[in-house]
Motif scaffolding. Structure first.
Motif, PDB file in Angstrom:
ATOM      1  N   ARG A  56       0.830  -1.206   0.000  1.00  0.00           N
ATOM      2  CA  ARG A  56       0.000   0.000   0.000  1.00  0.00           C
ATOM      3  C   ARG A  56       0.873   1.269   0.000  1.00  0.00           C
ATOM      4  NH1 ARG A  56      -4.167  -2.607  -0.302  1.00  0.00           N
ATOM      5  NH2 ARG A  56      -5.155  -4.048   1.110  1.00  0.00           N
ATOM      6  N   GLN A  79      -6.763  -9.718  -0.510  1.00  0.00           N
ATOM      7  CA  GLN A  79      -6.674  -8.290  -0.822  1.00  0.00           C
ATOM      8  C   GLN A  79      -7.011  -8.077  -2.302  1.00  0.00           C
ATOM      9  OE1 GLN A  79      -5.776  -6.418   1.963  1.00  0.00           O
ATOM     10  NE2 GLN A  79      -5.807  -8.436   2.927  1.00  0.00           N
ATOM     11  N   ASP A  81      -7.690  -5.627  -4.168  1.00  0.00           N
ATOM     12  CA  ASP A  81      -7.039  -4.516  -4.859  1.00  0.00           C
ATOM     13  C   ASP A  81      -5.568  -4.791  -5.172  1.00  0.00           C
ATOM     14  OD1 ASP A  81      -6.763  -4.429  -2.009  1.00  0.00           O
ATOM     15  OD2 ASP A  81      -5.943  -2.400  -2.180  1.00  0.00           O
ATOM     16  N   LEU A  82      -4.996  -5.827  -4.571  1.00  0.00           N
ATOM     17  CA  LEU A  82      -3.580  -6.144  -4.788  1.00  0.00           C
ATOM     18  C   LEU A  82      -3.376  -7.396  -5.644  1.00  0.00           C
ATOM     19  CD1 LEU A  82      -2.205  -5.529  -1.171  1.00  0.00           C
ATOM     20  CD2 LEU A  82      -2.199  -3.952  -3.108  1.00  0.00           C
TER      21      LEU A  82
END
Length: 189
Positions: A56, A79, A81-82
């Motif tokens: 992040r 996660q 978004d990752l």
């Protein structure tokens, strides 16, 4: 090298000498610079959590995990978004295999900069292995071993010392003190 079977006084004395040397050998670099990726050597949820935190802070960095437990894999993949930046390697059984297998997946190039996340006590050996595997890696040690029970810490110290000596004897690492050299100079030795 069967120090682990030595009298407790001898074992504890050796651990008292070498534990701080291993744990405090590598210091974290400033995050102000660019990093192409974050490498996680071996297991531990604290390592995975720290790599996700770094992801992040370093939004362009790729994440490479060499982990085996289902809980670590689930955490890394939790996660959304990752996900596009995460690669997981699950076949390594040793630190040497962590470095070799991740190098095959990541294909590090000259000029790439990497952060290596692992425990403080494991960092000197892991850093030497990853640099020998072609990564221009800088240490990002986690989990200060003050929280580790003395008997377990003693076993870890002896394991790491034996591992450093064995890897050096086998030609798997170029130095016993990777933390005291720059990434570039270690990779050209």
């Amino acid at each position: 090298l069967l120090i682990s079977g030595a009298a407790p006084v001898v074992r504890d004395g050796l651990v008292g000498i070498f534990r701080p040397a291993l744990e405090d050998a590598c210091q974290r670099p400033p995050l102000a610079q660019h990093f192409d990726g974050v490498l996680v050597a071996g297991g531990g949820l604290y390592r995975v959590n720290e790599a996700l935190r770094l992801a992040r802070l370093l939004p362009e960095a790729r994440l490479y995990f060499s982990v085996n437990s289902e809980s670590e894999i689930r955490l890394a993949l939790s996660q959304p978004d990752l996900l596009s930046r995460i690669t997981i390697e699950q076949n390594a059984r040793t630190t040497y295999e962590n470095g070799r297998n991740l190098a095959a997946l990541a294909q590090p190039q000259a000029g790439d900069k990497w952060l290596l996340v692992t425990s403080r006590i494991h960092m000197p050996r892991a850093l030497a292995v990853f640099r020998a595997s072609g990564f221009d890696a800088l240490p990002w040690p986690v989990d200060h071993a003050e929280t580790v029970p003395p008997k377990t810490a003693g076993q870890a110290v002896l394991h790491e010392l034996a591992g450093l000596l064995a890897y050096r004897a086998l030609g798997r690492i170029d130095t016993l003190s990777a933390c005291h050299t720059s990434a570039r100079s270690a990779s050209t030795q």
